[in-house]
Design an enzyme around this catalytic site. Structure first.
Site, PDB file in Angstrom:
ATOM      1  N   MET A 164     -18.960  15.345   9.161  1.00 41.64           N
ATOM      2  CA  MET A 164     -20.045  14.392   8.897  1.00 41.64           C
ATOM      3  C   MET A 164     -20.326  13.556  10.132  1.00 41.64           C
ATOM      4  O   MET A 164     -21.476  13.290  10.468  1.00 41.64           O
ATOM      5  CB  MET A 164     -19.680  13.513   7.699  1.00 41.64           C
ATOM      6  CG  MET A 164     -20.817  12.642   7.208  1.00 41.64           C
ATOM      7  SD  MET A 164     -22.266  13.595   6.709  1.00 41.64           S
ATOM      8  CE  MET A 164     -21.971  13.784   4.944  1.00 41.64           C
ATOM      9  N   GLU A 169       3.141   5.195  -0.196  1.00 42.52           N
ATOM     10  CA  GLU A 169       2.582   4.288  -1.212  1.00 42.52           C
ATOM     11  C   GLU A 169       1.088   4.517  -1.417  1.00 42.52           C
ATOM     12  O   GLU A 169       0.579   4.395  -2.532  1.00 42.52           O
ATOM     13  CB  GLU A 169       2.838   2.829  -0.839  1.00 42.52           C
ATOM     14  CG  GLU A 169       4.282   2.384  -1.028  1.00 42.52           C
ATOM     15  CD  GLU A 169       5.131   2.610   0.213  1.00 42.52           C
ATOM     16  OE1 GLU A 169       4.655   3.289   1.157  1.00 42.52           O
ATOM     17  OE2 GLU A 169       6.269   2.106   0.250  1.00 42.52           O
ATOM     18  N   PHE A 224      12.676 -10.458   5.740  1.00 45.26           N
ATOM     19  CA  PHE A 224      12.577  -9.013   5.982  1.00 45.26           C
ATOM     20  C   PHE A 224      11.669  -8.369   4.941  1.00 45.26           C
ATOM     21  O   PHE A 224      11.793  -8.635   3.750  1.00 45.26           O
ATOM     22  CB  PHE A 224      13.974  -8.383   5.932  1.00 45.26           C
ATOM     23  CG  PHE A 224      13.933  -6.885   6.080  1.00 45.26           C
ATOM     24  CD1 PHE A 224      13.493  -6.297   7.260  1.00 45.26           C
ATOM     25  CD2 PHE A 224      14.302  -6.059   5.027  1.00 45.26           C
ATOM     26  CE1 PHE A 224      13.427  -4.918   7.392  1.00 45.26           C
ATOM     27  CE2 PHE A 224      14.242  -4.678   5.153  1.00 45.26           C
ATOM     28  CZ  PHE A 224      13.805  -4.107   6.332  1.00 45.26           C
ATOM     29  N   GLN A 225      10.771  -7.555   5.398  1.00 47.37           N
ATOM     30  CA  GLN A 225       9.795  -6.874   4.543  1.00 47.37           C
ATOM     31  C   GLN A 225       8.988  -7.847   3.690  1.00 47.37           C
ATOM     32  O   GLN A 225       8.644  -7.556   2.556  1.00 47.37           O
ATOM     33  CB  GLN A 225      10.466  -5.806   3.670  1.00 47.37           C
ATOM     34  CG  GLN A 225      10.944  -4.611   4.497  1.00 47.37           C
ATOM     35  CD  GLN A 225      11.260  -3.381   3.661  1.00 47.37           C
ATOM     36  OE1 GLN A 225      11.649  -3.488   2.503  1.00 47.37           O
ATOM     37  NE2 GLN A 225      11.085  -2.206   4.252  1.00 47.37           N
ATOM     38  N   LYS A 271      11.942 -10.696  -6.128  1.00 45.72           N
ATOM     39  CA  LYS A 271      13.202 -10.043  -6.511  1.00 45.72           C
ATOM     40  C   LYS A 271      13.997 -10.864  -7.523  1.00 45.72           C
ATOM     41  O   LYS A 271      14.515 -10.328  -8.505  1.00 45.72           O
ATOM     42  CB  LYS A 271      14.044  -9.798  -5.257  1.00 45.72           C
ATOM     43  CG  LYS A 271      15.364  -9.124  -5.593  1.00 45.72           C
ATOM     44  CD  LYS A 271      16.045  -8.525  -4.378  1.00 45.72           C
ATOM     45  CE  LYS A 271      17.345  -7.887  -4.845  1.00 45.72           C
ATOM     46  NZ  LYS A 271      17.638  -6.624  -4.232  1.00 45.72           N
TER      47      LYS A 271
END
Lengths: 569, 158
Positions: free
Chosen positions: A478, A49, A111-112, A161
């Site tokens: 760096m 993602e 969930f999630q 959803k």
């Protein structure tokens, strides 16, 4: 017409003229992905993602159009956060849809499930939770409007959803008017006239511009403004490409790794004209000693940027392009501008002297190890500064800023504000998809590349012919540089020489892989790679101990620069 | 310096967390906070008390305006507004102190809103100074707890 929430999202995106969507499916966005089957736009499946959001970001920076991404709930959203924060700090317009568990389950640790609104609030310009399908179309309209107007930024639409499954009569609003959100584009005439009087009085003016010039598409107005005055121009990391890097008026970048002449010019100026820039700490160095002799004009569309850290004598809130057009209109009929470039000739002589004292440069030995600067310089020469360049973060990013003299706005794509390692590769994929006819080069290093290298798969799947230039010095350069200079060479956890064989890694993904280990191979490899029609990785095995100079040590005034000495091997 | 700022916001999901989040993310202080609906149910008013120098207050106001849901911000200037807080003070009473507690409350125009054999709960409204004054006087008389609201503010006149 009755449509489901998922269908409405697809229709709205089509209404907005979206041609590309980046994303990654998951449980709660199944309905949305089902509707995407019938969509007129193309969907690019990222492999993470974060990569997906960076792709949308790279696309937005390269094209000027808003980037769109879709992620699922929970980890989908949390993975997107770095992408959102990167876009937010650099004012990049994105609309990101995050899936959410069904409304009745929100707050139940489903969930999630994650608190997407809470998590994304500080890293977005605005975010929405859509609880009723009837609000969906107007919300999407608002999201695009807010993302792309004023100071642009990412907007999240959190989509439970059940809202995606519910249906309603579809109607996309044509117009939008938000009484409480009215960005000011028009520069105030009175303020601009006052600022103009400061310009006329100045003898040592410097124009300092930033990403606002790119966002508002003001390159041409900026060029005319600076030409009229014959004034020296310096720019921030985000401003690169606003004028050609090697323009006769350009002093190069300013700030921590800017040119000596830029920093000294800003320090010695009697007038600083800040245009679409925000006096970032990497630009100012020690604040109390920043450009202390100058009056300051500041043009910015975001009122919070003005007088946030530096006192400004003449603030102008407005769109950079609009304000510059008004300046140009005033300048048309301003007799006192006659001979202005001549009046500041002494100032130019001083600046040229500073440049002779400490020009920017490197010394590539024909036999010694490859210097990253040399590679980047060659990329610049071979592409004539006309490629779209994305970078990752660290030394190579600064060298790219110093040696790749980008010629045009929207050709320089870098994570300036947040400094996100792992940005370069996915941003290049997004940029290339948005600009299929242009050469897109990703300048990266072994540290950053490994943070999102999974997106090689996306590049290969869609045959996105990005040219990845990997300067591999085997260390987190760096950080190593700071440890060398400020921590007495106590190197702590910067050795990343245990890398995969990058050429074979690239080949395993299906890219073309090339490598140069000797100086004389650099040009050949670049020529071959740049000519390829496929995605290519070119690895340059570089000197590990090269430092970025000049450099303003953290907390020091920007005139106090360290120079080191060009490496002679 | 202390500032009382009224913020009119659209009554949208999470608007309070946007305002509070702005203050915490940028390191500004909130001394007190009060939120309620206005005559228009789509709009709420947040009254907050903060402190900082002029530059900080200017930034706070600009940053508040930058929040999409913020409709209007008013930084009340002293003398131009009426500011009030409300407090409920719980006092444990002994037979010998009950009368004294009552008298003290009356001086401050406090109301007894709950009585038990061994306690009074006193409601008082006013400026923060007034409430502090009453708290100080009730402390030796058995003050057990104080519940205070944030400040609400209204500009003088229409």
């Amino acid at each position: 017409m009755r449509l489901t929430g998922a269908e409405i999202v697809v229709r709205c995106l089509q209404e907005e003229g979206v041609e590309l969507v980046f994303g990654y499916p998951g449980g709660v966005v199944l309905d949305l992905y089902d509707a995407i089957h019938r969509a007129k736009f193309r969907h690019i499946l990222a492999r993470h993602e974060q990569g997906g959001v960076h792709m949308a970001d790279g696309y937005a920076r390269a094209t000027g159009r808003p980037g769109v991404a879709i992620v699922t709930s929970g980890p989908g959203c949390t993975n997107a956060v770095t992408g959102l924060a990167t876009a937010y700090t650099d004012s990049i317009p994105l609309v990101v849809f995050t899936g959410q568990v069904p409304t009745q389950m929100i707050g139940n640790d489903a969930f999630q499930e994650a608190d997407n609104m809470g998590i994304t609030r500080p890293v977005t310009k605005h975010n929405y939770l859509v609880k009723d399908v009837r609000d969906l179309a107007p919300t999407i309209k608002e999201a695009f409007y807010i993302a792309t107007t004023g100071r642009p930024g990412p907007v999240v639409v959190d989509l439970p959803k059940d809202v995606g499954r519910a249906s309603t009569d579809y109607h996309y609003p044509r117009e939008i008017f938000l009484e409480h959100y009215q960005p000011r584009y028009e520069g105030h005439w009175g303020q601009i006239k006052k600022a103009m009087s400061l310009v006329l009085k100045a003898r040592r003016p410097v124009v300092y511009f930033g990403g606002g010039v790119i966002i508002s598409g003001a390159s041409e107005e900026l060029r005319r403004f600076c030409e009229k005055l014959g004034a020296p121009v310096t720019y921030t990391l985000m401003g690169i490409g606003g004028i050609p890097g090697n323009d006769r008026l350009s002093l190069g970048m300013l700030g921590m790794h800017g040119t000596y002449r830029s920093n000294l010019a800003v320090d010695g100026a009697d007038l600083l004209i800040a245009i679409g820039a925000r006096f970032d700490d990497r630009v100012t160095g020690k604040l109390d000693e920043f450009s202390t002799h100058s009056k300051k004009i500041h043009i910015d569309i975001d009122p919070t940027s003005i007088r946030k850290s530096v006192y400004v004598d003449s603030p102008i809130v407005g769109d950079v392009r609009n304000c510059l057009q008004k300046f140009l209109e005033l300048m048309e009929n301003e007799p006192k501008l006659e001979g202005y470039p001549e009046r500041i000739a002494d100032w130019w002589r001083q600046i040229e002297e500073w440049d002779r004292e400490h020009p920017i440069g490197y010394a590539q030995s024909p036999t010694g190890p490859i210097l990253p600067q040399y590679v980047i310089d060659k990329v610049y020469q071979l592409t004539r500064g006309e490629a779209v360049v994305t970078t990752d973060v660290g030394q190579h990013q600064m060298w790219a800023a110093q040696y790749y003299h980008s010629q045009k706005a929207r050709n320089w794509i870098t994570s300036g504000g947040l400094g996100t390692m792992g940005f370069g590769l996915p941003a290049a994929v997004g940029a290339q998809l948005g600009r299929p006819k242009d050469t897109v080069v990703c300048i990266t290093s072994e540290g950053s590349l490994q943070m999102n290298s999974q997106e090689f798969a996306t590049a290969v799947e869609h045959n996105v012919p990005i040219k990845v230039v990997l300067v591999n010095n085997g260390c987190l350069g760096m950080v190593r540089q700071w440890q060398e200079i400020f921590y007495d060479k106590r190197y702590s956890e910067v050795d990343v020489s245990q890398t995969p064989d990058f050429v074979r890694l690239a080949e395993a993904y299906g890219l073309q892989g090339l490598r140069a280990t000797r100086v004389e191979e650099v040009e050949t490899v670049l020529e071959k790679g740049l000519a390829s029609a496929r995605p290519v990785l070119m690895e340059f095995v570089c000197a590990p101990e090269e430092n970025v100079f000049p450099m303003v040590p953290s907390g020091e005034p920007s005139r106090k620069m360290l120079f080191g000495h060009p490496t002679q091997s | 310096m202390e500032h009382t700022i009224s913020v009119r916001v659209r009554n949208e999901f999470g608007v309070l967390s946007r305002v509070a989040g702005l203050f915490s993310a940028r390191g500004y202080n909130i001394d007190s906070l009060c939120v309620a609906e206005t005559l228009d149910p789509k709009v709420s008013q947040i009254t907050l008390v903060t402190h900082g120098n002029d530059d900080t207050i200017e930034q706070i106001i600009k940053q508040l305006y930058k929040l999409i849901d913020v409709v209007k911000v008013v930084d009340h200037q002293s003398g131009t507004y009426v500011g009030r807080e409300l407090a409920l003070l719980k006092v444990r009473t002994l037979p010998e102190s009950r009368a004294e507690v009552l008298r003290t409350a009356e001086i401050f125009r406090g109301k007894i809103v709950d009585v038990t054999p061994d306690s009074y709960t006193i409601e008082v409204t006013g400026s923060p100074d007034k409430i502090r004054g009453l708290v100080d006087l009730l402390q030796p008389l058995g003050l057990v707890d104080v519940m205070r609201t944030g400040r609400v503010a209204a500009p003088r006149g229409l």
